[in-house]
Scaffold this active site. Structure first.
Site, PDB file in Angstrom:
ATOM      1  N   HIS A 169       0.497  -2.721   6.985  1.00  0.00           N
ATOM      2  CA  HIS A 169      -0.725  -2.484   7.772  1.00  0.00           C
ATOM      3  C   HIS A 169      -1.935  -3.100   7.093  1.00  0.00           C
ATOM      4  O   HIS A 169      -3.049  -2.949   7.562  1.00  0.00           O
ATOM      5  CB  HIS A 169      -0.936  -0.972   7.921  1.00  0.00           C
ATOM      6  CG  HIS A 169      -1.102  -0.311   6.586  1.00  0.00           C
ATOM      7  ND1 HIS A 169      -0.037  -0.035   5.778  1.00  0.00           N
ATOM      8  CD2 HIS A 169      -2.211   0.057   5.912  1.00  0.00           C
ATOM      9  CE1 HIS A 169      -0.493   0.496   4.653  1.00  0.00           C
ATOM     10  NE2 HIS A 169      -1.805   0.554   4.697  1.00  0.00           N
ATOM     11  N   CYS A 181      -7.164  -2.932   4.409  1.00  0.00           N
ATOM     12  CA  CYS A 181      -6.929  -1.511   4.131  1.00  0.00           C
ATOM     13  C   CYS A 181      -7.679  -1.001   2.910  1.00  0.00           C
ATOM     14  O   CYS A 181      -8.620  -0.231   3.046  1.00  0.00           O
ATOM     15  CB  CYS A 181      -5.435  -1.179   4.004  1.00  0.00           C
ATOM     16  SG  CYS A 181      -5.161   0.563   3.565  1.00  0.00           S
ATOM     17  N   HIS A 210       4.777   6.339   1.985  1.00  0.00           N
ATOM     18  CA  HIS A 210       4.871   7.696   2.532  1.00  0.00           C
ATOM     19  C   HIS A 210       5.818   7.736   3.740  1.00  0.00           C
ATOM     20  O   HIS A 210       6.562   8.689   3.914  1.00  0.00           O
ATOM     21  CB  HIS A 210       3.492   8.219   2.946  1.00  0.00           C
ATOM     22  CG  HIS A 210       2.588   8.511   1.777  1.00  0.00           C
ATOM     23  ND1 HIS A 210       3.061   9.036   0.606  1.00  0.00           N
ATOM     24  CD2 HIS A 210       1.256   8.353   1.609  1.00  0.00           C
ATOM     25  CE1 HIS A 210       2.043   9.189  -0.241  1.00  0.00           C
ATOM     26  NE2 HIS A 210       0.947   8.772   0.336  1.00  0.00           N
ATOM     27  N   CYS A 214       0.847  -1.194   0.000  1.00  0.00           N
ATOM     28  CA  CYS A 214       0.000   0.000   0.000  1.00  0.00           C
ATOM     29  C   CYS A 214       0.885   1.247   0.000  1.00  0.00           C
ATOM     30  O   CYS A 214       1.975   1.241   0.561  1.00  0.00           O
ATOM     31  CB  CYS A 214      -0.895  -0.012   1.238  1.00  0.00           C
ATOM     32  SG  CYS A 214      -1.922   1.466   1.427  1.00  0.00           S
ATOM     33  N   SER A 259       0.562   3.957   1.626  1.00  0.00           N
ATOM     34  CA  SER A 259       0.764   4.578   2.944  1.00  0.00           C
ATOM     35  C   SER A 259       2.121   4.203   3.530  1.00  0.00           C
ATOM     36  O   SER A 259       2.791   5.025   4.155  1.00  0.00           O
ATOM     37  CB  SER A 259      -0.331   4.155   3.915  1.00  0.00           C
ATOM     38  OG  SER A 259      -1.577   4.560   3.426  1.00  0.00           O
TER      39      SER A 259
END
Ligand SMILES: [Zn+2]
Ligand SMILES: [Zn+2]
Length: 365
Positions: A61, A166, A45, A40, A42
């Site tokens: 996650h 997610c 980032h 993902c 995220s």
């Protein structure tokens, strides 16, 4: 016990694959043998420093696995059960949880990448390592809170189950739990990565009349058609706001979703939202970003702006519903997961995401 994991020691550096020690689950915690973990944005980032996180950390996650062992006081789970991991394991007692917003649990917000008791289970010798979202599923095994384990009623393939941790609730949830998109309405979605495709699937699920996919990559736009997009707008060709207005009789869309995560795309999503329409912000922009919104237009055209985190979903009740929707053919997760990797290939997996490869990748253990 030992677990092989991918560790972020320093922003901008590749993840280091190595063996760590994982302590036993304490009160109210569960040891999970991970089955799959999604790739993902995220996590990316954090790797790039666009979002802050305590280091060193095991990221990951979006995961699913099998309960291996339960700690003292755990009553709702038993070894052998398939579970989807929630990166906001709602405590059930804080103000947000009690008021029905467990997706923004205050206790989890306060403890972040530590367990609820403020300590960590992962370490390498004396050096303790943080757990992203109390999940840290870029590891063969994870210790997670009982509240962050959501059992599936019928087993589903691990790579699909991981997505329900997610991108599925974040995207589908943004449509059905947050924006509450009405049948027959028009929808525009900026950003057609894993979450954006789930927004599109959500809009198709509630019978939106037009679902306009917006991206700058032609391959992503073509791929979005598989998930229910009815029109596509290539923002690299021409002003996407003008293109969306042309497709909606000059009005703008009834519901727009910003999934990419930047001030510019947020402004574009706002500008392509029609009169009495709602813009829902799903993507997380870099820290400090501010979007310029026309202060007069929002009043005169009665527009609504709202943010949604984790699709405003309630993990314990909504994840099983989403799993059942996959099993009954309502959610096309089979076409969503297009690449599989081993944990050793994780840096390559993120490289493929950076290159703009279509669909979602997943680590399979
Ligand atoms: Zn995610
Ligand atoms: Zn809470």
């Amino acid at each position: 016990m030992k677990t092989k994991a991918a560790v972020l020691y320093e922003v901008g550096q590749p993840l280091v694959i190595e063996e760590l020690e994982l302590d036993d689950p304490k009160d109210g915690e569960v040891l999970v043998k991970n089955g799959a973990a999604g790739i993902c944005r995220s996590d990316r980032h954090f790797m790039h420093g666009d979002a802050p996180i305590a280091l060193p950390v095991v990221l990951g996650h979006e995961g699913a696995g099998t309960v291996e062992k339960v700690g003292p006081g755990v009553t709702s789970l038993r070894p052998g059960q398939q579970v989807i991991l929630s990166f906001v394991p709602s405590c059930g007692r804080c103000k947000s949880c009690v008021e029905g917003h467990g997706n923004v649990c205050d206790s989890h917000g306060a403890t972040g990448p530590f367990m609820y008791d403020g300590t960590r289970r992962l370490h390498k010798g004396d050096q303790y390592i943080h757990h992203m979202g109390k999940v840290a599923c870029f590891s063969e095994y994870s210790v997670v809170p009982e509240a962050g384990c959501v059992p599936t009623a019928s087993p589903i393939p691990m790579d699909k189950a991981a997505m329900i941790g997610c991108c599925v609730p974040t995207g589908v949830g943004a449509v059905i739990y947050s924006a509450n998109v009405q049948p027959g309405s028009t929808v525009a979605v900026i950003g057609c990565g894993g979450v954006g495709l789930n927004v599109i699937m959500g809009a198709a699920l509630v019978n939106a009349s037009k679902i306009i996919a917006v991206d700058i990559r032609e391959s992503q736009l073509e791929f979005a058609m598989k998930f229910g997009a009815t029109h596509s707008v290539n923002a690299a060709d021409r002003d996407p706001v003008a293109q969306v207005k042309e497709l909606t009789d000059g009005r703008g869309a009834d519901y727009t979703f910003e999934v990419f995560g930047s001030a510019d795309t947020m402004k574009a999503a706002y500008d392509m939202t029609g009169k009495s329409g709602t813009m829902t912000v799903v993507g997380i922009a870099p820290v400090g970003a501010e979007a310029g919104i026309n202060a007069v237009d929002i009043v005169r055209n009665e527009k609504t702006i709202r943010g949604t985190y984790y699709g405003s979903a309630r993990s314990q009740t909504d994840f099983p519903k989403l799993a059942d929707m996959y099993l009954s053919g309502k959610l096309n997760l089979d076409d969503l997961v297009v690449r599989h990797y081993t944990l050793d290939q994780i840096n390559e997996a993120y490289g493929d995401m950076d290159k703009g490869e279509i669909g979602r990748g997943a680590i399979v253990y």
